[in-house]
Design an enzyme around this catalytic site. Structure first.
Site, short mmCIF file in Angstrom:
data_model
loop_
_atom_site.label_atom_id
_atom_site.label_comp_id
_atom_site.label_asym_id
_atom_site.label_seq_id
_atom_site.Cartn_x
_atom_site.Cartn_y
_atom_site.Cartn_z
N LYS A 22 -33.64 9.09 -4.61
CA LYS A 22 -32.81 7.94 -4.22
C LYS A 22 -32.15 8.19 -2.87
CE LYS A 22 -28.35 7.94 -5.93
NZ LYS A 22 -27.35 7.78 -4.86
N ASN A 23 -31.54 9.37 -2.69
CA ASN A 23 -30.77 9.61 -1.46
C ASN A 23 -31.65 9.87 -0.24
OD1 ASN A 23 -28.48 9.17 -2.88
ND2 ASN A 23 -27.83 11.31 -3.00
N ARG A 92 -22.21 2.25 -1.67
CA ARG A 92 -21.70 2.66 -0.36
C ARG A 92 -22.80 2.82 0.69
NH1 ARG A 92 -16.96 4.94 -0.19
NH2 ARG A 92 -17.60 6.19 1.58
N CYS A 116 -14.10 5.40 -3.92
CA CYS A 116 -15.00 5.35 -5.08
C CYS A 116 -14.54 6.37 -6.10
CB CYS A 116 -16.45 5.54 -4.67
SG CYS A 116 -16.98 7.21 -4.54
N1 EPU Z 1 -16.24 12.59 4.96
C1 EPU Z 1 -15.19 12.22 5.76
N2 EPU Z 1 -15.40 11.23 6.68
C2 EPU Z 1 -16.60 10.60 6.83
C3 EPU Z 1 -17.66 10.99 6.01
C4 EPU Z 1 -17.45 12.00 5.07
O1 EPU Z 1 -14.10 12.75 5.65
O2 EPU Z 1 -16.71 9.71 7.68
C5 EPU Z 1 -16.05 13.65 3.93
C6 EPU Z 1 -16.18 13.13 2.51
O3 EPU Z 1 -15.04 12.49 2.05
C7 EPU Z 1 -16.55 14.37 1.75
C8 EPU Z 1 -17.35 15.17 2.77
O4 EPU Z 1 -17.06 14.59 4.04
O5 EPU Z 1 -15.39 15.07 1.43
C9 EPU Z 1 -18.85 15.15 2.56
O6 EPU Z 1 -19.29 13.85 2.22
P1 EPU Z 1 -20.66 13.26 2.74
O7 EPU Z 1 -20.37 12.32 3.86
O8 EPU Z 1 -21.61 14.36 3.01
O9 EPU Z 1 -21.14 12.41 1.50
P2 EPU Z 1 -21.97 11.07 1.57
O10 EPU Z 1 -22.87 11.12 2.73
O11 EPU Z 1 -21.05 9.92 1.44
C10 EPU Z 1 -24.04 11.85 0.21
C11 EPU Z 1 -24.76 11.44 -1.05
C12 EPU Z 1 -23.88 11.78 -2.24
C13 EPU Z 1 -23.62 13.30 -2.23
C14 EPU Z 1 -22.98 13.71 -0.90
C15 EPU Z 1 -22.79 15.20 -0.75
C16 EPU Z 1 -26.13 9.57 -0.37
C17 EPU Z 1 -26.39 8.12 -0.40
N3 EPU Z 1 -25.03 10.01 -1.00
O12 EPU Z 1 -22.82 11.13 0.24
O13 EPU Z 1 -24.64 11.45 -3.41
O14 EPU Z 1 -22.76 13.63 -3.27
O15 EPU Z 1 -23.80 13.26 0.19
O16 EPU Z 1 -23.99 15.87 -0.89
O17 EPU Z 1 -26.90 10.33 0.20
C18 EPU Z 1 -24.95 10.85 -5.67
O18 EPU Z 1 -26.17 10.74 -5.42
O19 EPU Z 1 -24.48 10.83 -6.84
C19 EPU Z 1 -24.01 11.01 -4.56
C20 EPU Z 1 -22.71 10.78 -4.68
#
Ligand code: EPU
Length: 416
Positions: A22-23, A92, A116
């Site tokens: 999915k991701n 998201r 979330c």
């Molecule tokens: N963060 C910030 N600012 C930003 C972006 C992120 O502070 O602008 C912080 C977040 O709050 C978090 C950290 O950086 O503390 C890392 O978050 P990240 O941005 O890497 O997460 P994401 O990109 O929103 C993706 C996956 C998640 C997975 C995380 C970590 C997708 C669509 N989602 O989320 O997947 O947990 O990376 O590996 O790729 C899931 O599949 O269940 C899921 C939640």
């Protein structure tokens, strides 16, 4: 609303094929906005989040049809530039439409995602990165209104690696003028898969899989065919299902190298692990050994496997400490596991798991995708009947999990 009923205590045996990730599928779907024409995506998981992203693309004017696990997307007639709140609030990743629309069409209006169940999850780093590339952004009424003549290259250093943030800036930079450098980039396999997809479309991306990405902008991209990589989290969830039931489960069509951190931890809990070219076999023990774990960006232990591993450790022969370093609030499953007899104490970012000899079936409620998976796993190991409600969380990211588990021998069914 559907719920899932599990009669626990059955050892799982057999092989299960891992679905597409999915991701990896979602950002690649977003990247199709960078091209004009028809693209075929293969090995796309049939999960709710993919359906939601298809709705986003349709709302922008794309034509989409499915053929089994293939998704054929035609972006010839993109003529709207707005991703509405209704779609972004349910998923998201819809926010990822912003960068590609801006890079390709010079404008976009995309709803801000909001918080979330697993944490605040801001998108400030996405926005700062886009601004560095020359985007003019205005936040009004919960939407980001963005415009740009043509984006230009820049150096962007993330203070913390962000998976979708890296993907977002990467997609915006491929059509920008000049060179973009992303420092402290996320190294997750899904980021690499996106970089490879963009490269097939004609982009120039170097360094994928390292923490420094260098992107030379090109004037245009062409449609291509993409195979979605296997889902390391789905695969990992089935391996834990084998371990937690003391069973013998092999996941097929996976990339074992993507699972290294998880396999190390499974071994530490006493499970026997065998690894082939594209398969992994796990043989569980009667009771796991305790093992501490710390979630971290790739190649560290994935936060998306933390809840499932917690389920396994609830039955360990001793005390384990789990430290969640990626998200600040990702322990919603702990209280639900407690309803099944688990002993878990939350102390800030740590969860102290005191293993108990037996879990007991109970009605429990899913709160997010991976939390739901942990409740299913606990139910498989528990004595008696577990019912997991709010399974729409599960359907967002697992393709027919109850069907796949039943094929491994689990007594599990979905009920309306
Ligand atoms: N963060 C910030 N600012 C930003 C972006 C992120 O502070 O602008 C912080 C977040 O709050 C978090 C950290 O950086 O503390 C890392 O978050 P990240 O941005 O890497 O997460 P994401 O990109 O929103 C993706 C996956 C998640 C997975 C995380 C970590 C997708 C669509 N989602 O989320 O997947 O947990 O990376 O590996 O790729 C899931 O599949 O269940 C899921 C939640």
């Amino acid at each position: 609303m559907d719920y899932i009923e599990i009669e626990g205590g059955v050892q799982l045996h057999g092989h299960v094929r891992v679905s597409g990730a999915k991701n990896a599928a979602l950002p690649i779907m977003a990247s199709l906005l960078l091209t004009t024409g028809e693209t075929c995506l293969r090995n796309v998981p049939r999960v709710r989040d993919v359906v939601t992203f298809a709705q986003v693309l349709r709302a922008l004017g794309a034509k989409i049809r499915t053929d089994g696990p293939e998704l054929i997307v035609d972006t010839t007639a993109i003529d709207r530039f707005e991703a509405p709140y209704d779609l972004v609030k349910t998923m998201r990743a819809s926010f990822l439409a912003l960068g590609p629309l801006l890079a390709r069409y010079g404008r976009a209006r995309v709803s801000l995602p909001g918080g979330c169940a697993i944490g605040a999850r801001p998108v400030n780093l996405h926005l700062k990165g886009l601004q560095a590339l020359g985007a003019r952004l205005e936040l009004t009424q919960g939407y980001v209104n963005a415009c740009a003549d043509r984006l230009h290259g820049a150096t962007i250093a993330f203070p913390t690696p962000t998976v979708t943030g890296t993907e977002h800036i990467l997609m915006a930079a491929v059509l920008a003028t000049g060179t973009t450098i992303i420092e402290n980039a996320a190294c997750e396999p899904e980021v690499v898969a996106l970089a490879e997809a963009l490269t097939r479309m004609g982009a120039h991306v170097a360094g994928a899989g390292s923490s420094r990405l260098v992107i030379e902008g090109v004037p245009r991209l062409e449609p291509a065919v993409h195979d979605i990589i296997p889902d390391r989290i789905e695969g990992g969830t089935f391996l834990v299902a084998g371990a937690i039931t003391g069973g013998d489960v092999t996941i097929d069509h996976c990339r074992p190298v993507h699972l290294s951190a998880l396999l190390d931890h499974l071994r530490a809990t006493g499970a026997a692990v065998e690894v082939g070219d594209d398969w992994v076999r796990v043989i569980g023990t009667e009771r796991a050994s305790p093992s501490d774990l710390v979630t971290a960006p790739y190649p560290g232990f994935p936060t998306d496997m933390q809840a499932q591993m917690m389920a396994l450790l609830t039955r360990a022969n001793g005390r384990s400490v789990i430290s969640e370093t990626v998200f600040e609030n990702r322990y919603m499953h702990a209280a639900e596991l407690g309803r099944m007899g688990a002993e878990i104490h939350l102390e800030g970012a740590d969860a102290i798991v005191i293993g108990v000899p037996q879990l007991y079936g109970a009605p429990v409620m899913a709160t997010d995708l991976r939390a739901s998976a942990s409740l299913i796993l606990a139910g498989l190991a528990a004595k008696g009947i577990t019912t997991v409600s709010r399974v729409y969380h599960l359907d967002r990211g697992y393709e027919q999990i109850e069907v796949k588990l039943a094929a491994l021998g689990a007594k599990i069914r979905r009920l309306p």
